[in-house]
Design a protein around this motif. Structure first.
Motif, PDB file in Angstrom:
ATOM      1  N   ASP A  11      29.269   9.266   5.401  1.00 22.02           N
ATOM      2  CA  ASP A  11      27.889   9.765   5.476  1.00 22.02           C
ATOM      3  C   ASP A  11      26.895   8.667   5.113  1.00 22.02           C
ATOM      4  O   ASP A  11      25.811   8.573   5.701  1.00 22.02           O
ATOM      5  CB  ASP A  11      27.712  10.967   4.549  1.00 22.02           C
ATOM      6  CG  ASP A  11      28.408  12.209   5.088  1.00 22.02           C
ATOM      7  OD1 ASP A  11      28.475  12.361   6.322  1.00 22.02           O
ATOM      8  OD2 ASP A  11      28.880  13.018   4.286  1.00 22.02           O
ATOM      9  N   LEU A  12      27.260   7.842   4.146  1.00 22.23           N
ATOM     10  CA  LEU A  12      26.374   6.743   3.759  1.00 22.23           C
ATOM     11  C   LEU A  12      26.228   5.752   4.915  1.00 22.23           C
ATOM     12  O   LEU A  12      25.121   5.260   5.200  1.00 22.23           O
ATOM     13  CB  LEU A  12      26.926   6.042   2.515  1.00 22.23           C
ATOM     14  CG  LEU A  12      26.052   4.920   1.934  1.00 22.23           C
ATOM     15  CD1 LEU A  12      24.689   5.463   1.526  1.00 22.23           C
ATOM     16  CD2 LEU A  12      26.754   4.277   0.733  1.00 22.23           C
ATOM     17  N   ILE A  15      23.917   7.287   7.468  1.00 24.27           N
ATOM     18  CA  ILE A  15      22.503   7.216   7.080  1.00 24.27           C
ATOM     19  C   ILE A  15      21.943   5.817   7.333  1.00 24.27           C
ATOM     20  O   ILE A  15      20.842   5.654   7.879  1.00 24.27           O
ATOM     21  CB  ILE A  15      22.348   7.601   5.595  1.00 24.27           C
ATOM     22  CG1 ILE A  15      22.697   9.086   5.392  1.00 24.27           C
ATOM     23  CG2 ILE A  15      20.916   7.323   5.125  1.00 24.27           C
ATOM     24  CD1 ILE A  15      22.760   9.486   3.933  1.00 24.27           C
ATOM     25  N   ILE A  16      22.718   4.790   6.947  1.00 19.83           N
ATOM     26  CA  ILE A  16      22.258   3.414   7.163  1.00 19.83           C
ATOM     27  C   ILE A  16      22.138   3.126   8.656  1.00 19.83           C
ATOM     28  O   ILE A  16      21.144   2.529   9.116  1.00 19.83           O
ATOM     29  CB  ILE A  16      23.235   2.425   6.495  1.00 19.83           C
ATOM     30  CG1 ILE A  16      23.210   2.609   4.970  1.00 19.83           C
ATOM     31  CG2 ILE A  16      22.886   0.990   6.877  1.00 19.83           C
ATOM     32  CD1 ILE A  16      24.265   1.799   4.238  1.00 19.83           C
ATOM     33  N   GLY A  18      21.587   5.296  10.993  1.00 17.70           N
ATOM     34  CA  GLY A  18      20.437   6.037  11.495  1.00 17.70           C
ATOM     35  C   GLY A  18      19.132   5.331  11.188  1.00 17.70           C
ATOM     36  O   GLY A  18      18.227   5.264  12.036  1.00 17.70           O
ATOM     37  N   ALA A  19      19.017   4.778   9.962  1.00 16.32           N
ATOM     38  CA  ALA A  19      17.792   4.061   9.582  1.00 16.32           C
ATOM     39  C   ALA A  19      17.603   2.812  10.445  1.00 16.32           C
ATOM     40  O   ALA A  19      16.490   2.529  10.929  1.00 16.32           O
ATOM     41  CB  ALA A  19      17.843   3.691   8.104  1.00 16.32           C
ATOM     42  N   ILE A 424      21.042  15.886   6.625  1.00 12.12           N
ATOM     43  CA  ILE A 424      21.144  14.427   6.632  1.00 12.12           C
ATOM     44  C   ILE A 424      21.829  13.937   7.900  1.00 12.12           C
ATOM     45  O   ILE A 424      21.358  13.013   8.582  1.00 12.12           O
ATOM     46  CB  ILE A 424      21.905  13.937   5.393  1.00 12.12           C
ATOM     47  CG1 ILE A 424      21.150  14.313   4.112  1.00 12.12           C
ATOM     48  CG2 ILE A 424      22.134  12.435   5.464  1.00 12.12           C
ATOM     49  CD1 ILE A 424      19.807  13.666   3.953  1.00 12.12           C
ATOM     50  N   ARG A 425      22.947  14.552   8.231  1.00 10.46           N
ATOM     51  CA  ARG A 425      23.693  14.122   9.411  1.00 10.46           C
ATOM     52  C   ARG A 425      22.910  14.390  10.696  1.00 10.46           C
ATOM     53  O   ARG A 425      22.873  13.549  11.599  1.00 10.46           O
ATOM     54  CB  ARG A 425      25.038  14.847   9.462  1.00 10.46           C
ATOM     55  CG  ARG A 425      26.000  14.428   8.368  1.00 10.46           C
ATOM     56  CD  ARG A 425      27.239  15.317   8.347  1.00 10.46           C
ATOM     57  NE  ARG A 425      28.165  14.942   7.280  1.00 10.46           N
ATOM     58  CZ  ARG A 425      29.250  15.641   6.942  1.00 10.46           C
ATOM     59  NH1 ARG A 425      29.550  16.749   7.619  1.00 10.46           N
ATOM     60  NH2 ARG A 425      30.038  15.243   5.974  1.00 10.46           N
ATOM     61  N   SER A 428      20.086  11.862  11.090  1.00  5.35           N
ATOM     62  CA  SER A 428      20.633  10.531  11.384  1.00  5.35           C
ATOM     63  C   SER A 428      21.164  10.461  12.809  1.00  5.35           C
ATOM     64  O   SER A 428      20.944   9.466  13.520  1.00  5.35           O
ATOM     65  CB  SER A 428      21.756  10.202  10.389  1.00  5.35           C
ATOM     66  OG  SER A 428      21.268  10.181   9.059  1.00  5.35           O
ATOM     67  N   THR A 546      24.019  21.155  12.969  1.00  5.16           N
ATOM     68  CA  THR A 546      23.902  19.693  12.991  1.00  5.16           C
ATOM     69  C   THR A 546      23.521  19.199  14.382  1.00  5.16           C
ATOM     70  O   THR A 546      22.660  18.325  14.544  1.00  5.16           O
ATOM     71  CB  THR A 546      25.228  19.048  12.565  1.00  5.16           C
ATOM     72  OG1 THR A 546      25.621  19.573  11.295  1.00  5.16           O
ATOM     73  CG2 THR A 546      25.096  17.536  12.477  1.00  5.16           C
ATOM     74  N   PHE A 586      15.095  14.912   4.768  1.00  6.33           N
ATOM     75  CA  PHE A 586      15.961  13.997   4.021  1.00  6.33           C
ATOM     76  C   PHE A 586      15.937  14.320   2.530  1.00  6.33           C
ATOM     77  O   PHE A 586      16.987  14.356   1.867  1.00  6.33           O
ATOM     78  CB  PHE A 586      15.513  12.555   4.249  1.00  6.33           C
ATOM     79  CG  PHE A 586      16.328  11.831   5.277  1.00  6.33           C
ATOM     80  CD1 PHE A 586      17.672  11.576   5.064  1.00  6.33           C
ATOM     81  CD2 PHE A 586      15.762  11.419   6.468  1.00  6.33           C
ATOM     82  CE1 PHE A 586      18.430  10.910   6.016  1.00  6.33           C
ATOM     83  CE2 PHE A 586      16.512  10.763   7.431  1.00  6.33           C
ATOM     84  CZ  PHE A 586      17.856  10.499   7.206  1.00  6.33           C
ATOM     85  N   GLY A 590      19.123  15.593   0.547  1.00  7.61           N
ATOM     86  CA  GLY A 590      19.652  14.834  -0.588  1.00  7.61           C
ATOM     87  C   GLY A 590      19.701  15.664  -1.855  1.00  7.61           C
ATOM     88  O   GLY A 590      20.684  15.607  -2.611  1.00  7.61           O
TER      89      GLY A 590
END
Length: 863
Positions: A11-12, A15-16, A18-19, A424-425, A428, A546, A586, A590
């Motif tokens: 997931d991390l 997120i990265i 996606g950013a 979050i998912r 992203s 999602t 987000f 979170g």
């Protein structure tokens, strides 16, 4: 949540990714998109002032400040993008002036005007639509004057234009400037290409003054050179007279071609003989006739697919309703919300457009608005109800895990890890989809983006509300149809990952549900297919919520891009609203992951209809067990007695019933035969039937007489049964030594006896009251015993009222007479064959309609 777990690490990374995808999207999209080439720095206020100034100069004075907005010439822009590297091409100031892909337009409502086509308006109560529109280039120069209503300028006489046209002494023309008679005397006259020779000395006050073709052309040129078009390289290709009520104006067409694009520039200037400008309009026809036949075919195919899909959904809804596999609550809630949101969005748009066109609201508009609101509300409500109802039902049946997060929300648990991860998912994934879409445009040669003519803020009130909420509900409907309905239905037959992934891709290609067009055909095909494929993968790996969030974020990033692609964008508030929504998502996600409940702490959601069906299934299973138990109480086989044939049947109308028959062996070659019918049906009747069986078996161990047995049965039944419950019963003894049948009747149907020797059928109906209907004394006073002597081929028939009271589909009664006739006609058959004949006749009579009463019959034949 364990942030050191493999899932947390994935997931991390998501997120990265996606950013990074979002940043790349902003960079690449602004570089590819044509809108950054536009220049709206003039500003709405300055454009409005310039438009009013030009209009007043030409004799068109507005009664209120003009409604002004910055627009896109979509067709011209698409043509230029197909043929050129648009941004480089448009950076050239000459090209920008000749091909105004972006422009200002101002709508001016006229005051104290007169129409050239009609003197009076006869539309009672209709608001005036008399207006002119002034188009300005990005820098504020005149490029068009639209006057569809043929409103005459005030003043209609322009001596400076007429003087320029006739190339005469200005004093000669200006001396007639206030002479209306002289103004009406001016007329264009073109004689087969040879113009009338008009000069200063021929302008007379009291006669018609004819103006030739060259005069008209010079007058048109007067306006052309004072506009953004100038007069460089333009050629006159036609000059025509046009009728305008009692005078005739002239339309002069100027044209020039551009060397670096296959595009003509045509400007039509329509003037009056008095020198007034009626209109100036431009066009950029493509001389190659670039019409895409495929576009028409494509739209036709999509319309057919939508029609078939709508019909299919209606059929599915009907079938699921019949099976009661519909979650009414969820479907109704979403349908009501959609039925409020869509009409509200339509109202914002209609009121905005109407007020900017007319400035006031009248009764006719209110009536029209109410009709549109009602129609929109009905369509939205019915559509969302149908789709949501079957979508939830199908997916819950075939792929229930795809509803896991939605089910958590439906039980009121918003702050939990599954919901947080979904937010979050989904966001992203939406960023990644936007980047992929943008990369496809870069990689496929000839790709371009088609813009809408107007900014969202220039078409409606509360643009951020209408854009984002419209996207939310529209794409929720799309996602439900594609993923929950189509993929869910397909899941019932195919468990393959390919089906779940490829079907969305195919449907996106066919329907292309995006609010932004791209060109050409290859680009559209690939973008729709790839986005559908990726959404299918997301749906297969994650869940529906999602997938929907990813689709919503992706579409909204593209549909609100106008808010940041150009400075001072009217749609900036729309884009900022989306960014705020994404940030809030987000943060909420979170927080839910950090503080929320885990999956094991969350309750499971079960829709009401599932619980009702489960309860009914449990009852059905219990009734099935009860039926088996009840059937076990009936004789497994009829007794085999020398000299007699015995056949019997018992068919309950429902799972269990109240009909009963039995054979109880007694000593001395005697057989007890009984048949009964408990009042009512179902479980209660079955219970009392079972109770009666036990009583009779117990009493037969100490047999005295049939009357005694029934009297004792009545006593025990009344002591244990509710008042109002009764049982009709026949209890008899078949003495095989004496060939005698002795019986008593407790309110039951008569015993039928066929006397073979006489060839006649008799009814035996001794007196008797149904068990449970009367006290002991009354029961014993009203019961008697009857004896029937049996000879060879004589037949005894015992039956319940379910036989003679059978009902056909046409509501006809089977009746005693039909049974009698059937028995007399087939008396020569064996007991079993005769019973089969009766059963078959009952089925034919009922035409396989639903059986409404228990049906029991015993046939005993003396051999």
């Amino acid at each position: 949540m364990n942030f050191g777990s493999d899932t947390a690490k994935q997931d991390l990374v998501l997120i990265i990714a996606g950013a990074v995808a979002l940043l790349l999207f902003f960079w690449l999209y602004s570089d590819f998109h044509p809108l950054p080439a536009a220049d709206n720095s003039l500003g709405n206020s300055a454009a409005r002032e310039l438009a009013a100034k030009f209009a007043m100069e030409f004799g068109y004075e507005s009664e209120s400040p003009p409604f002004t907005r910055f627009q896109t010439n979509t067709e011209l822009l698409d043509s230029l993008q197909k043929q050129t590297a648009f941004k480089d091409f448009y950076a050239d100031s000459v090209n920008r002036s000749l091909f105004p892909a972006f422009y200002w337009i101002a709508y001016l409502k006229m005051q104290n005007h007169s129409k050239a086509e009609e003197e009076f308006s006869l539309d009672i109560g209709d608001e005036s639509t008399d207006a002119v529109a002034v188009e300005l280039s990005e820098s504020g120069k005149l490029i068009a004057l639209h006057n569809n209503e043929n409103i005459l300028p005030t003043p209609v006489f322009r001596p400076d234009v007429l003087n320029y046209g006739i190339q005469g002494d200005s004093l000669n023309v200006y001396s007639f400037s206030n002479d209306s008679i002289f103004t009406r005397s001016l007329e264009f006259r073109f004689n087969n290409g040879t113009e009338q020779n008009t000069s200063r000395t021929r302008l007379q006050r009291n006669q018609v003054n004819y103006l030739g073709q060259s005069v008209a052309e010079r007058m048109a040129h007067f306006y052309l050179q004072r506009s953004a078009w100038g007069d460089k390289d333009f050629e006159i290709i036609s000059t025509e007279r046009v009728p305008i009520n009692d005078v005739e104006g002239a339309t002069v067409r100027f044209e020039r071609s551009a060397s670096d694009v296959r595009q003509l520039i045509q400007v039509d200037v329509r003037i009056l003989p008095s020198g007034g400008l009626l209109s100036m309009e431009y066009n950029h026809p493509n001389p190659t006739g670039d019409e895409n036949l495929f576009s028409t075919i494509k739209e036709g195919v999509r319309a057919i697919v939508l029609l078939i899909g709508s019909f299919w959904i209606i059929v599915l809804l009907f079938l699921r309703f019949r099976m009661r596999l519909i979650d009414i609550k969820a479907a109704t809630l979403l349908a009501v919300l959609a039925g409020l949101i869509f009409p509200f969005v339509v109202t914002l748009w209609m009121v905005y457009d109407h007020l900017n066109s007319f400035g006031t609201v009248n009764v006719e508009f209110v009536v029209l608005l109410l009709i549109v609101i009602g129609f929109t509300a009905a369509i939205a409500t019915l559509g969302f109800f149908a789709v949501t109802a079957i979508a939830d039902s199908i997916t819950r049946q075939y792929w229930i895990e795809k509803l896991r997060t939605i089910d958590v929300l439906r039980v009121g648990y918003f702050n939990n890890i599954p919901v947080g991860l979904t937010l979050i998912r989904g966001i992203s994934f939406g960023f990644l989809l936007a980047l992929v879409w943008c990369l496809i445009l870069f990689l496929i040669p000839g790709s371009y983006i088609t813009l809408e003519p107007n900014f969202e803020a220039d078409t409606t009130f509360l643009p951020y509300f209408s854009e984002l909420l419209g996207n939310f509900f529209f794409y929720l409907l799309i996602a439900e149809v594609i993923f929950l309905v189509f993929v869910g239905q397909l899941r019932s037959s195919f468990k393959s990952v390919f089906a779940a992934v490829l079907v969305p891709s195919l449907l996106f290609i066919i329907v292309y549900p995006f609010p932004f067009d791209v060109g050409g055909f290859t680009t559209e095909l690939v973008t729709a297919g790839v986005i559908g494929l990726l959404l299918g993968i997301i749906y297969y790996r994650e869940d529906f919520l999602t997938t929907f969030i990813a689709l919503f974020v992706f579409v909204s990033l593209l549909s609100t891009a106008n808010g940041w692609l150009i400075e001072n964008s009217p749609d900036a508030s729309v884009f900022y609203s989306l960014i705020f929504l994404i940030i809030a998502g987000f943060i909420s996600g979170g927080y839910s992951i950090y503080k929320g409940s885990s999956v094991r702490d969350l309750p499971k959601f079960v829709p009401d209809y599932i619980e009702e069906l489960a309860q009914e299934d449990r009852i059905r299973q219990e009734l099935k067990i009860a039926r088996n138990v009840q059937q076990s109480f009936l004789p497994l086989r009829t007794p085999s007695i020398e000299g007699y044939e015995i056949a019997a049947i018992c068919k309950p109308a429902y799972e269990t019933g109240g009909d009963y028959y039995d054979f109880i062996s007694l000593s001395n070659d005697r057989l007890a035969v009984t048949i009964g019918d408990v009042s009512g049906k179902g479980i209660q009747a079955a219970f009392f039937m079972t109770f009666t069986k036990g009583v009779l078996h117990a009493l037969c161990s100490d047999f005295n007489s049939t009357i005694d047995i029934l009297s004792k049965t009545n006593t025990m039944f009344r002591n244990n049964a509710n008042r109002g419950t009764f049982i009709s019963l026949i209890f008899g003894i078949l003495d095989t030594n004496q060939n005698l049948f002795s019986f008593s009747r407790a309110g039951h149907n008569p015993v039928l006896f066929f006397n073979n020797k006489e060839g006649s059928l008799h009814e035996y109906q001794p007196e008797g009251i149904a068990i449970g209907m009367a006290n002991d004394e009354m029961f014993k006073k009203n019961i008697s015993e009857e004896n029937i002597k049996l000879h060879k081929d004589d037949i005894l028939i015992l039956f319940t009222d379910g036989v003679v009271e059978s009902i056909s589909k046409t509501n006809k009664l089977y009746g005693d007479q039909r049974l009698h006739d059937l028995l007399k006609k087939n008396y020569m058959l064996s007991a079993k064959e005769l019973l089969n004949i009766v059963e078959e006749d009952l089925e034919n009579f009922g035409e396989k309609s639903t059986q409404h009463d228990d049906l029991t019959m015993i046939i005993i034949k003396k051999k």
